[in-house]
Motif scaffolding. Structure first.
Motif, short mmCIF file in Angstrom:
data_model
loop_
_atom_site.label_atom_id
_atom_site.label_comp_id
_atom_site.label_asym_id
_atom_site.label_seq_id
_atom_site.Cartn_x
_atom_site.Cartn_y
_atom_site.Cartn_z
N TRP A 106 20.76 58.53 11.57
CA TRP A 106 20.01 57.31 11.78
C TRP A 106 20.77 56.26 12.58
CZ3 TRP A 106 14.96 56.90 11.01
CH2 TRP A 106 14.35 57.86 10.20
N ASP A 107 22.09 56.31 12.56
CA ASP A 107 22.86 55.31 13.29
C ASP A 107 22.99 55.64 14.77
OD1 ASP A 107 24.40 53.03 13.80
OD2 ASP A 107 26.26 54.08 13.37
N VAL A 108 23.45 56.86 15.09
CA VAL A 108 23.65 57.21 16.49
C VAL A 108 22.57 58.15 17.02
CG1 VAL A 108 26.11 56.76 16.44
CG2 VAL A 108 25.29 59.07 15.93
N GLY A 109 21.76 58.72 16.12
CA GLY A 109 20.62 59.53 16.58
C GLY A 109 19.72 58.79 17.55
N PRO A 110 19.38 57.50 17.29
CA PRO A 110 18.54 56.79 18.26
C PRO A 110 19.17 56.71 19.65
CG PRO A 110 18.54 55.64 16.16
CD PRO A 110 19.57 56.73 16.05
N HIS A 111 20.49 56.59 19.73
CA HIS A 111 21.14 56.54 21.04
C HIS A 111 20.95 57.85 21.79
CE1 HIS A 111 22.89 52.65 20.46
NE2 HIS A 111 23.67 53.02 19.47
N ALA A 112 21.15 58.97 21.10
CA ALA A 112 20.98 60.26 21.76
C ALA A 112 19.54 60.44 22.25
CB ALA A 112 21.37 61.39 20.81
N LEU A 113 18.58 60.12 21.39
CA LEU A 113 17.17 60.27 21.77
C LEU A 113 16.79 59.32 22.90
CD1 LEU A 113 15.55 60.68 18.25
CD2 LEU A 113 15.87 62.45 19.99
N SER A 114 17.41 58.14 22.92
CA SER A 114 17.07 57.17 23.97
C SER A 114 17.45 57.66 25.35
CB SER A 114 17.75 55.82 23.70
OG SER A 114 19.13 55.84 24.05
N VAL A 115 18.41 58.59 25.43
CA VAL A 115 18.81 59.17 26.71
C VAL A 115 18.03 60.45 27.01
CG1 VAL A 115 20.76 60.17 27.97
CG2 VAL A 115 21.11 58.16 26.54
N LEU A 116 17.79 61.27 26.00
CA LEU A 116 17.11 62.55 26.23
C LEU A 116 15.61 62.38 26.52
CD1 LEU A 116 18.78 64.61 23.35
CD2 LEU A 116 19.26 64.80 25.81
N LEU A 117 14.94 61.48 25.83
CA LEU A 117 13.48 61.37 25.96
C LEU A 117 13.02 60.95 27.36
CD1 LEU A 117 12.44 59.80 22.52
CD2 LEU A 117 12.38 62.18 23.22
N PRO A 118 13.62 59.93 27.99
CA PRO A 118 13.11 59.55 29.31
C PRO A 118 13.32 60.60 30.39
CG PRO A 118 15.10 58.32 28.81
CD PRO A 118 14.70 59.04 27.56
N VAL A 119 14.27 61.51 30.18
CA VAL A 119 14.56 62.54 31.17
C VAL A 119 13.76 63.81 30.90
CG1 VAL A 119 16.36 63.98 32.19
CG2 VAL A 119 16.87 61.62 31.56
N LEU A 120 13.71 64.26 29.65
CA LEU A 120 13.10 65.54 29.31
C LEU A 120 11.70 65.43 28.75
CD1 LEU A 120 16.19 67.26 27.62
CD2 LEU A 120 15.54 67.25 30.04
N GLY A 121 11.28 64.23 28.39
CA GLY A 121 9.96 64.04 27.81
C GLY A 121 9.98 63.99 26.30
N ASP A 122 8.83 63.72 25.72
CA ASP A 122 8.72 63.58 24.27
C ASP A 122 9.10 64.88 23.57
OD1 ASP A 122 8.20 62.42 21.84
OD2 ASP A 122 6.01 62.56 22.01
N VAL A 123 9.43 64.75 22.30
CA VAL A 123 9.82 65.90 21.49
C VAL A 123 8.58 66.52 20.87
CG1 VAL A 123 11.04 66.58 19.39
CG2 VAL A 123 12.15 65.06 21.04
N THR A 124 8.43 67.83 21.03
CA THR A 124 7.31 68.54 20.43
C THR A 124 7.71 69.34 19.20
OG1 THR A 124 7.66 70.43 21.91
CG2 THR A 124 6.14 68.71 22.65
N ALA A 125 9.01 69.61 19.06
CA ALA A 125 9.51 70.33 17.88
C ALA A 125 10.95 69.95 17.66
CB ALA A 125 9.38 71.84 18.07
N VAL A 126 11.33 69.85 16.39
CA VAL A 126 12.72 69.50 16.05
C VAL A 126 13.17 70.30 14.84
CG1 VAL A 126 11.92 67.50 14.70
CG2 VAL A 126 14.31 67.63 15.43
N THR A 127 14.39 70.78 14.90
CA THR A 127 15.03 71.46 13.78
C THR A 127 16.39 70.81 13.57
OG1 THR A 127 13.94 73.54 14.34
CG2 THR A 127 15.87 73.67 12.89
N ALA A 128 16.79 70.62 12.33
CA ALA A 128 18.06 69.97 12.03
C ALA A 128 18.87 70.80 11.05
CB ALA A 128 17.83 68.57 11.46
N ALA A 129 20.19 70.75 11.22
CA ALA A 129 21.10 71.41 10.28
C ALA A 129 22.31 70.52 10.08
CB ALA A 129 21.52 72.78 10.81
#
Length: 299
Positions: free
Chosen positions: A178-201
């Motif tokens: 929750w702390d740094v996840g938003p930073h990673a998504l803020s860079v990936l989403l504008p380049v690759l598009g919205d997320v359609t599936a997510v898996t976490a471990a």
């Protein structure tokens, strides 16, 4: 010639980020009148208000009543209800990430902003960096990306970290996702598009690994931690496509105060034009939805 009235902004929060970034940037901004400060600890609010040459307010609602916009530097689950109240009153929103840590609270902020006609910006640091912002815009123009990896490895809670750990109960509770996840998504989403599936471990301590599928057809991974060994920490984003490999600039440009000033600029522009900023609360909601889905995988 008529002098334009400055936008009256109230600062909510008195912690380190408010002291070092939000407060100084707002106080120095030529388009802002820093009307006052509210904090959960009145003595801290008074001290920060004195430093910023403004006044402390006794309640959130009193400060909301006196301003055009609110700037919030509070834990997400304290931020969200204050933001919703302010937006329903027609106050514009400059929020920190994440907007909230539950989808319901984030959606409440989005709905309140829509009903109150409030402009909004979520301060995702790299999206307002002088070096990263143009780099992201350039990468988003390409449609040949195959995969990407983001590593956001902090060491603030590592066993070998030097100096005291950050005194932030919500970060201790929610961790790197929750702390740094938003930073990673803020860079990936504008380049690759919205997320359609997510898996976490889960990994060691609070380390989290994400596998993401995007609307562009590309996939990405992210490794997030606040407990990485100090010599293993760092931030990196690597994009791979038919045109080759691109990496996040090593130098992000100026510091967080200047980046925050650009976020203020973006909020003022959105409020004046009525055009939503790409980093508005709807992006904050989408990031919350993705992270909440990942959190369910972690159990």
């Amino acid at each position: 010639m008529t002098k334009l009235r400055k936008t009256r902004v109230g600062l909510f929060g008195t912690g380190s980020w408010a002291q070092r970034v939000h407060g100084p940037a707002l106080a120095a901004h030529p388009g802002v009148e820093l009307t006052g400060v509210w904090g959960r600890r009145p003595e801290a609010a008074g001290a920060l208000a004195e430093t910023l040459s403004t006044r402390a307010y006794p309640t959130p609602d009193a400060l909301i009543e006196d301003v055009d916009a609110v700037a919030v530097a509070l834990p997400p689950d304290v931020q969200a209800p204050i933001a919703a109240r302010a937006a329903r009153a027609g106050r514009h929103l400059l929020l920190d990430k994440p907007v909230a840590t539950t989808v319901g609270h984030a959606r409440e902020v989005v709905d309140a902003a829509a009903s109150g006609g409030a402009a909004s910006v979520v301060f995702l640091t790299l999206r307002f960096s002088s070096a990263v912002r143009p780099w992201l815009a350039e990468q988003a123009l390409r449609d040949d990306w195959f995969t990407a990896h983001a590593a956001w490895l902090g060491s603030i809670y590592a066993h070998d970290a030097e100096g005291p750990a950050v005194d932030s109960p919500w970060r201790h509770e929610k961790g790197a996702l929750w702390d740094v996840g938003p930073h990673a998504l803020s860079v990936l989403l504008p380049v690759l598009g919205d997320v359609t599936a997510v898996t976490a471990a889960g990994g060691p301590e609070d380390t989290t690994h994400l596998i993401l599928r995007h609307t562009s057809g590309a996939s990405s991974t992210a490794t997030l931690s606040l407990t990485a060994p100090s010599k293993a920490g760092g931030v990196d984003v690597e994009l791979r496509g038919t045109g080759g490999v691109e990496r996040l600039p090593e130098t992000w440009g100026d510091g967080p105060v200047d980046a925050y000033a650009r976020a203020v600029d973006a909020l003022l522009a959105a409020a004046a034009s009525g055009e939503p900023d790409p980093c508005d609360v709807r992006l904050g909601l989408r990031i919350t939805e993705i992270l909440a889905r990942a959190e369910r995988d972690l159990g």
